[in-house]
Design an enzyme around this catalytic site. Sequence first.
Site, PDB file in Angstrom:
ATOM      1  N   SER A   1       0.861  -1.186   0.000  1.00 14.57           N
ATOM      2  CA  SER A   1       0.000   0.000   0.000  1.00 14.57           C
ATOM      3  C   SER A   1       0.897   1.237   0.000  1.00 14.57           C
ATOM      4  CB  SER A   1      -0.848  -0.005   1.280  1.00 14.57           C
ATOM      5  OG  SER A   1      -1.477   1.243   1.469  1.00 14.57           O
TER       6      SER A   1
ATOM      7  N   TYR B   1      -2.326  -0.109  10.617  1.00 16.87           N
ATOM      8  CA  TYR B   1      -2.261  -0.428   9.179  1.00 16.87           C
ATOM      9  C   TYR B   1      -0.920   0.009   8.594  1.00 16.87           C
ATOM     10  CZ  TYR B   1      -3.961  -0.820   4.333  1.00 16.87           C
ATOM     11  OH  TYR B   1      -4.135  -1.165   3.011  1.00 16.87           O
TER      12      TYR B   1
HETATM   13  N1  NAD Z   1      -8.779  -0.491  -0.664  1.00 18.59           N
HETATM   14  C1  NAD Z   1      -7.689   0.271  -0.530  1.00 18.59           C
HETATM   15  O1  NAD Z   1      -7.768   1.517  -0.469  1.00 18.59           O
HETATM   16  C2  NAD Z   1      -6.325  -0.373  -0.511  1.00 18.59           C
HETATM   17  C3  NAD Z   1      -5.211   0.426  -0.753  1.00 18.59           C
HETATM   18  C4  NAD Z   1      -3.941  -0.145  -0.708  1.00 18.59           C
HETATM   19  C5  NAD Z   1      -3.805  -1.489  -0.416  1.00 18.59           C
HETATM   20  N2  NAD Z   1      -4.909  -2.242  -0.182  1.00 18.59           N
HETATM   21  C6  NAD Z   1      -4.689  -3.667   0.144  1.00 18.59           C
HETATM   22  O2  NAD Z   1      -5.333  -4.471  -0.819  1.00 18.59           O
HETATM   23  C7  NAD Z   1      -5.557  -5.768  -0.260  1.00 18.59           C
HETATM   24  C8  NAD Z   1      -6.985  -6.189  -0.600  1.00 18.59           C
HETATM   25  O3  NAD Z   1      -7.892  -5.305   0.025  1.00 18.59           O
HETATM   26  P1  NAD Z   1      -9.219  -4.739  -0.698  1.00 18.59           P
HETATM   27  O4  NAD Z   1      -9.157  -3.279  -0.594  1.00 18.59           O
HETATM   28  O5  NAD Z   1      -9.378  -5.386  -2.013  1.00 18.59           O
HETATM   29  O6  NAD Z   1     -10.323  -5.213   0.369  1.00 18.59           O
HETATM   30  P2  NAD Z   1     -11.547  -6.243   0.241  1.00 18.59           P
HETATM   31  O7  NAD Z   1     -12.136  -6.293   1.606  1.00 18.59           O
HETATM   32  O8  NAD Z   1     -12.422  -5.869  -0.891  1.00 18.59           O
HETATM   33  O9  NAD Z   1     -10.835  -7.637  -0.083  1.00 18.59           O
HETATM   34  C9  NAD Z   1     -10.122  -8.340   0.904  1.00 18.59           C
HETATM   35  C10 NAD Z   1     -10.425  -9.828   0.777  1.00 18.59           C
HETATM   36  O10 NAD Z   1      -9.633 -10.511   1.773  1.00 18.59           O
HETATM   37  C11 NAD Z   1     -10.480 -11.439   2.452  1.00 18.59           C
HETATM   38  N3  NAD Z   1      -9.963 -11.632   3.814  1.00 18.59           N
HETATM   39  C12 NAD Z   1      -9.858 -10.708   4.799  1.00 18.59           C
HETATM   40  N4  NAD Z   1      -9.365 -11.281   5.914  1.00 18.59           N
HETATM   41  C13 NAD Z   1      -9.169 -12.596   5.633  1.00 18.59           C
HETATM   42  C14 NAD Z   1      -8.694 -13.696   6.370  1.00 18.59           C
HETATM   43  N5  NAD Z   1      -8.332 -13.583   7.660  1.00 18.59           N
HETATM   44  N6  NAD Z   1      -8.595 -14.902   5.745  1.00 18.59           N
HETATM   45  C15 NAD Z   1      -8.988 -15.039   4.463  1.00 18.59           C
HETATM   46  N7  NAD Z   1      -9.463 -14.035   3.706  1.00 18.59           N
HETATM   47  C16 NAD Z   1      -9.552 -12.814   4.284  1.00 18.59           C
HETATM   48  C17 NAD Z   1     -11.867 -10.820   2.451  1.00 18.59           C
HETATM   49  O11 NAD Z   1     -12.887 -11.788   2.646  1.00 18.59           O
HETATM   50  C18 NAD Z   1     -11.908 -10.164   1.077  1.00 18.59           C
HETATM   51  O12 NAD Z   1     -12.391 -11.051   0.083  1.00 18.59           O
HETATM   52  C19 NAD Z   1      -5.254  -5.634   1.238  1.00 18.59           C
HETATM   53  O13 NAD Z   1      -3.967  -6.161   1.497  1.00 18.59           O
HETATM   54  C20 NAD Z   1      -5.273  -4.139   1.458  1.00 18.59           C
HETATM   55  O14 NAD Z   1      -4.496  -3.739   2.560  1.00 18.59           O
HETATM   56  C21 NAD Z   1      -6.168  -1.722  -0.235  1.00 18.59           C
END
Ligand code: NAD
Length: 261
Positions: free
Chosen positions: A143, A156
């Site tokens: 991130s 985070y």
């Molecule tokens: N959304 C943002 O602004 C953003 C920005 C930078 C990085 N990220 C990173 O992107 C990655 C994905 O996040 P996202 O934004 O797509 O969120 P999201 O919630 O849409 O997707 C996350 C997925 O991970 C699964 N998950 C969560 N905890 C879990 C666990 N303990 N075991 C198994 N599955 C689990 C959830 O069920 C979900 O399907 C993360 O690492 C997040 O930190 C997100």
Amino acid sequence: MGQLSGKSIYLTGGASGIGKAVTEAFIEEGAVLTILDKSAEGLAELKKKFSDTVKCIEGDVTVFEDHVTAVRTATETFGKLDVFVANAGVFDGFAKFEKVSSDAMSEAYDMLFTINVKGYFHGAKASVKELKKVSGNMIFTVSGAGFYPDGGGVWYTSSKHAQIGLMRQLAFELAPEIRVNAVAPGGTLTALHVIPPLQPFVKIVDNETKEKSIKTRNPLRIAMTSEDHVGAYVLLASDKARAITGEVISSDGGLAVRGLS
Ligand SMILES: NC(=O)c1ccc[n+]([C@@H]2O[C@H](COP(=O)([O-])OP(=O)(O)OC[C@H]3O[C@@H](n4cnc5c(N)ncnc54)[C@H](O)[C@@H]3O)[C@@H](O)[C@H]2O)c1
């Protein structure tokens, strides 16, 4: 021929958001996927859409055995494992350190670090033997919070810094057989979940407010969608990136050049 034709990829958190978009892009490029996620509903949707191209495992990234099951499923079903993508994660909702009680601070630390950091350790450990056989690679979703303040709160932000440290050390230790890289998305419109211990301390904002806030925080003024990041993952997973290891591709609207104004 797609850029990932014939590649077998294990990805965590593919049932939603960035992981789901990456899964779809990988399949378009000819890969087959094994997905570990805790969302039965999200996995059922993926299975319905992609049938035999995906194997879905309902489980928890904090449980090492669930990763072992996923890796075994990938190799038994698709014959090998070429790429591991560590992606499943949770958020702290920008909770302010000073305002959170010490009990909640501690509980939040254990929960968030066990998912965001230990989950990546577990996946890497379970995959390494199979990746070595084929000179494969790992990709970590990190991130902008892995570099800069104010991409989240202390939980985070420190977890994302830790993921980058893990990626760099693994890139060093696992060369020359395995490449290890990361993609750093900026604020993206997804359902990223705020962990329960911190929910009383944060304001959950609606999507419109979130979109406006993300736009004002990066020079390109983009409220990113999950699809905006998939090109970076396809490149790193592919043989075209054979000289790239220990790197982070930022896909964040230019956070590094935002200046002070
Ligand atoms: N959304 C943002 O602004 C953003 C920005 C930078 C990085 N990220 C990173 O992107 C990655 C994905 O996040 P996202 O934004 O797509 O969120 P999201 O919630 O849409 O997707 C996350 C997925 O991970 C699964 N998950 C969560 N905890 C879990 C666990 N303990 N075991 C198994 N599955 C689990 C959830 O069920 C979900 O399907 C993360 O690492 C997040 O930190 C997100």
